[in-house]
Design a protein around this motif. Structure first.
Motif, PDB file in Angstrom:
ATOM      1  N   GLU A 187       0.866  -1.173   0.000  1.00  0.00           N
ATOM      2  CA  GLU A 187       0.000   0.000   0.000  1.00  0.00           C
ATOM      3  C   GLU A 187       0.900   1.219   0.000  1.00  0.00           C
ATOM      4  O   GLU A 187       1.849   1.305   0.788  1.00  0.00           O
ATOM      5  CB  GLU A 187      -0.917   0.001   1.218  1.00  0.00           C
ATOM      6  CG  GLU A 187      -1.953  -1.121   1.212  1.00  0.00           C
ATOM      7  CD  GLU A 187      -2.832  -1.105   2.445  1.00  0.00           C
ATOM      8  OE1 GLU A 187      -4.066  -1.048   2.298  1.00  0.00           O
ATOM      9  OE2 GLU A 187      -2.275  -1.149   3.562  1.00  0.00           O
ATOM     10  N   ALA A 349      -5.045   4.070  -5.257  1.00  0.00           N
ATOM     11  CA  ALA A 349      -6.107   3.073  -5.422  1.00  0.00           C
ATOM     12  C   ALA A 349      -5.822   2.223  -6.645  1.00  0.00           C
ATOM     13  O   ALA A 349      -5.466   2.733  -7.703  1.00  0.00           O
ATOM     14  CB  ALA A 349      -7.467   3.751  -5.550  1.00  0.00           C
ATOM     15  N   SER A 358      -6.699  -0.869  -2.121  1.00  0.00           N
ATOM     16  CA  SER A 358      -5.487  -0.068  -1.916  1.00  0.00           C
ATOM     17  C   SER A 358      -4.230  -0.920  -2.077  1.00  0.00           C
ATOM     18  O   SER A 358      -3.116  -0.397  -2.012  1.00  0.00           O
ATOM     19  CB  SER A 358      -5.502   0.567  -0.522  1.00  0.00           C
ATOM     20  OG  SER A 358      -5.552  -0.435   0.484  1.00  0.00           O
TER      21      SER A 358
END
Length: 463
Positions: A187, A349, A358
């Motif tokens: 992420e 995203a 994510s």
């Protein structure tokens, strides 16, 4: 020789052979006056012939794209072509639509990948023994058919769903050694600064567009010709700048406001600035709530000095974050120029067909971002770097590795979405498989005798 003419020629020779020699049409070949074999019909599906040249073309394309055929390629390749024929026929019946813009985008992406892989456009042309325009023309029909097949498949499975209970039940019954391996995912948060374009450069671009408008109005050149020569939108430039029928919501708001305000196809719009650059637009047609226009896009060039200043500003922002003056979340929300992530504290995203998440596999991140975070520890912030964003603009950025999930066997608690996608894809594949088998039963099929001993994926070809 035109491929359709060749198909008709081979079919005609097949009919003559049946009458004169009572030989199976599957073994018939098209020959030139010297008797040299030109091509051969190996399968017939409905009223569509599959030629040996079709098989060889798909074999070569598969090698270029790194595809691996299951089983014997001599059997699986013609079978896949036959399956495509079934989908294509149904797509025509169901009026599945594919736009020129979608085809052009797919072709250009493929060409870019091939050029990057082989080293240069010249090497690609040498390999194919054709210039880039001829290669592009050859690819268009192939990609049109490919996207029609995909559209038909999507229609067949669009209503397939799975419940959480079904996912848990599938996971419970799955042997431990059959659990899917989830590769490392990350992420990432990003904070960007867009280098400021100098006014002199903006004026230069606007003067170019005014010159194009003047030449069009004087009749010195057509809009289409100037778009082909000068537009910096690769997806439309080769079509004379033409955008297919598009709704307002699919266009940049500033572009849409001007485009939908046009009423005279002979007039050229004023210069409009969008997030992609500067445009002039010409109306082609309006149909309900959709519009068809052509445009010329020009992009101001960002100077090296502007990039240097943006990188220096980001380096200062990074220092302030590391020193605790404010958080990365706050900086990404207030300072960042990236409107796609600004409202989510800079968190990137990953939007796929399965949904929005994510988490990214490293290969799915933009290359510059992946390189920046590859060696970072969780919570660390990269040094400033430059990249070209998805809108084709130069931006400078710093990235923070928010989380790293190392590769592991899937668990129902941590990887529910992975397991859901697995079950959903399994169900979709079964629906598509059953549809093909059903279509084979109701479709005229004739195959060359040498394929009758093949181990096919779908039953019913051999009769």
């Amino acid at each position: 020789m035109n491929k359709r003419i060749l198909v008709l020629l081979v079919q005609l020779i097949s009919l003559v052979s049946l009458v004169k020699a009572q030989q199976p049409a599957d073994s018939t070949v098209a020959a030139n006056p010297t008797g040299t074999v030109v091509d051969e019909v190996i399968w017939v599906v409905g009223d569509e012939a599959i030629l040996m040249s079709d098989v060889e073309a798909m074999r070569i394309q598969g090698q270029q794209e790194g595809l691996h055929w299951s089983g014997n390629p001599d059997c699986s390749i013609p079978e896949q072509i036959a399956v495509q024929k079934l989908y294509l026929n149904q797509a025509i019946i169901d009026s599945i639509q594919v736009t020129d813009a979608e085809i052009a985008q797919a072709v250009e992406q493929y060409l870019d990948n091939m050029i990057n892989a082989i080293g240069s456009r010249e090497k690609l042309e040498e390999y194919h023994k054709k210039n880039i325009s001829q290669i592009r023309a050859d690819l268009r029909e192939s990609y049109r058919e490919r996207q029609l097949v995909q559209g038909m498949q999507q229609k067949l499975v669009q209503n397939i769903t799975v419940s959480p209970a079904e996912v848990r039940r599938y996971f419970k019954d799955l042997p431990q050694d059959s659990l899917p391996f989830v590769p490392t995912e990350v992420e990432v948060q990003i904070l960007t600064q867009q280098p400021k374009v100098e006014q002199e450069e903006i004026n230069r671009v606007k003067d170019e567009l005014r010159n194009y408008t003047d030449r069009i109005n004087k009749g010195e050149a057509s809009f289409q010709t100037l778009a082909r020569l000068y537009s910096e939108d690769p997806g439309t430039a080769r079509r004379g700048g033409e955008l297919d029928y598009t709704g307002r919501g699919m266009l940049d708001p500033a572009f849409a406001n001007v485009a939908f305000g046009l009423t005279d196809p002979k007039r050229v719009s004023k210069i409009v600035e969008s997030e992609f650059g500067f445009h002039i637009i010409q109306l082609i047609d309006k149909r309900g709530d959709k519009i068809k226009v052509r445009h010329i896009l020009r992009k101001p060039v960002v100077s090296d000095d502007a990039v240097t200043k943006a990188l220096a500003r980001l380096d200062s922002i990074r220092t302030d974050i590391v020193d605790g003056k404010f958080t990365f979340d706050a900086g990404a929300s207030i300072i960042s120029d990236d409107k796609d992530t600004r409202n989510n504290h800079g968190l990137m995203a990953n939007v796929t067909q399965e949904g929005r998440t994510s988490r990214f596999k490293m290969a799915d991140l933009p290359a510059e971002v992946a390189k920046a975070v590859d060696t970072l520890s969780v919570g660390a912030i990269s040094k400033p770097f430059m990249m070209i964003n998805e809108r084709g603009k130069t931006v400078c950025a710093i990235a923070k590795l928010k989380n790293r999930i190392d590769g592991h066997k899937a668990t129902i608690t941590e990887d529910f979405q992975v397991m859901k996608n697995l079950v959903l894809n399994k169900r979709r594949n079964q629906v598509l498989h059953d549809w093909v088998v059903k279509r084979i039963k109701s479709t005229y099929v004739r195959i060359n005798d040498r394929y009758r001993d093949c181990q096919f994926e779908y039953e019913g070809w051999v009769r």
